[in-house]
Design a protein around this motif. Structure first.
Motif, short mmCIF file in Angstrom:
data_model
loop_
_atom_site.label_atom_id
_atom_site.label_comp_id
_atom_site.label_asym_id
_atom_site.label_seq_id
_atom_site.Cartn_x
_atom_site.Cartn_y
_atom_site.Cartn_z
N GLN A 131 22.45 9.00 58.44
CA GLN A 131 21.70 9.26 57.22
C GLN A 131 21.99 8.16 56.18
OE1 GLN A 131 22.36 13.25 55.83
NE2 GLN A 131 21.39 14.18 57.62
N GLN A 132 20.91 7.50 55.78
CA GLN A 132 21.02 6.41 54.83
C GLN A 132 20.53 6.87 53.46
OE1 GLN A 132 18.57 4.16 57.85
NE2 GLN A 132 19.79 2.45 57.05
N THR A 133 21.33 6.63 52.45
CA THR A 133 20.96 7.03 51.09
C THR A 133 20.22 5.88 50.41
OG1 THR A 133 23.08 6.25 50.22
CG2 THR A 133 22.93 8.56 50.89
N GLY A 134 19.39 6.24 49.43
CA GLY A 134 18.64 5.22 48.71
C GLY A 134 17.46 4.71 49.52
N GLU A 135 16.84 3.68 49.01
CA GLU A 135 15.67 3.13 49.68
C GLU A 135 16.06 2.36 50.94
OE1 GLU A 135 11.85 2.55 46.85
OE2 GLU A 135 13.16 0.82 47.09
N VAL A 136 15.25 2.55 51.96
CA VAL A 136 15.47 1.86 53.24
C VAL A 136 14.14 1.31 53.72
CG1 VAL A 136 17.41 3.33 53.89
CG2 VAL A 136 15.08 3.97 54.57
N THR A 137 14.21 0.31 54.57
CA THR A 137 13.01 -0.24 55.20
C THR A 137 12.99 0.21 56.65
OG1 THR A 137 12.96 -2.18 53.77
CG2 THR A 137 11.75 -2.33 55.84
N VAL A 138 11.91 0.83 57.04
CA VAL A 138 11.74 1.34 58.41
C VAL A 138 10.69 0.51 59.12
CG1 VAL A 138 11.07 3.31 59.82
CG2 VAL A 138 12.37 3.68 57.72
N THR A 139 11.01 0.04 60.30
CA THR A 139 10.03 -0.63 61.14
C THR A 139 9.83 0.20 62.41
OG1 THR A 139 11.69 -1.99 62.27
CG2 THR A 139 10.68 -2.91 60.28
#
Length: 238
Positions: A131-139
């Motif tokens: 689980q990543q907090t804050g904004e993430v970039t998903v491809t």
């Protein structure tokens, strides 16, 4: 004599019908072969391309399976882990679940299939490390929603049992509001933890249409041989 004529007429009609039927099925398989080859070529080109931006909400209504599915896309947002949905999955790793997590972006919500977890690891605690907090970039790969279920097993939102990735039904059950009419299959390595396992989209398609076509054409040829034998027997009986 009359009985023999009736029998020959029946055999003529049967052989003619079978020749037309099998020939038509062979032609249909040739058409399916052309469709499958085009699909394979299209998917291979899309999955190997660099990721581009995911469709914006104003383009959601115009998305089509032929033009958009399996596009390699990228999107940035914040995951809503509290609204995750587990969807029944049967994969090369065995039975388990797809983990669908809403991604809240600046322009709308998109469901992301973060990957596969086995049945014994269905607890949120088992994937807490990813689980990543804050904004993430998903491809990942753009996939169309699955509103028709899988293997004729309907979803049961009341019991929270999901057998297909029906984004509309999931959004309604989770109270997510408007969501994209597609989901994204996250790339391999998209999660920092070991689970979920991303990058498991099946992009290899079975292609046996040529074998089927040859089989149908062979049966059509045999029917024509039978037709010729019936005609020959009628001439010999004159």
């Amino acid at each position: 004599m009359t009985a023999n004529r009736g029998k020959r007429r029946f055999l003529l009609a049967l052989c003619s019908f079978l020749a037309l039927l099998f020939g038509g099925l062979g032609i249909w398989q040739i058409e399916r072969l052309a469709w499958k080859l085009a699909l394979i070529e299209r998917v291979e080109a899309r999955v190997s391309a660099p990721p581009g931006p995911a469709p914006a909400p104003e383009a959601w209504r115009s998305i089509t399976q032929e033009r958009d599915e399996y596009r390699h896309v990228a999107v940035r947002g914040t995951f809503d882990y509290a609204s995750e949905t587990l969807v029944d999955a049967l994969t090369e790793r065995g039975p388990g679940y797809w983990v669908l997590t809403p991604l809240r972006t600046a322009t709308g919500t998109i469901l992301v299939n973060r990957g596969f977890v086995p049945r014994e690891a269905d607890s949120p605690a088992d994937r807490a490390a990813s689980q990543q907090t804050g904004e993430v970039t998903v491809t990942g790969l753009l996939r169309m929603a699955e509103p028709d279920g899988r293997f004729l097993r309907p979803n049961d939102p009341r019991q929270d049992r999901w057998f297909s990735r029906d984004v509309g039904a999931i959004a309604k059950a989770r109270g997510l509001g408007p969501v994209a009419p597609f989901f994204i299959d996250a790339d391999a390595g998209s999660s920092p933890g070991q689970l979920p396992v991303g990058g498991m989209t099946v992009v290899r398609f079975r292609n046996a249409h040529l074998v089927y076509a040859l089989t149908w054409f062979a049966l059509a040829a045999l029917s024509l041989v039978g037709l010729a034998l019936v005609l020959r027997s009628r001439e010999d009986g004159r």
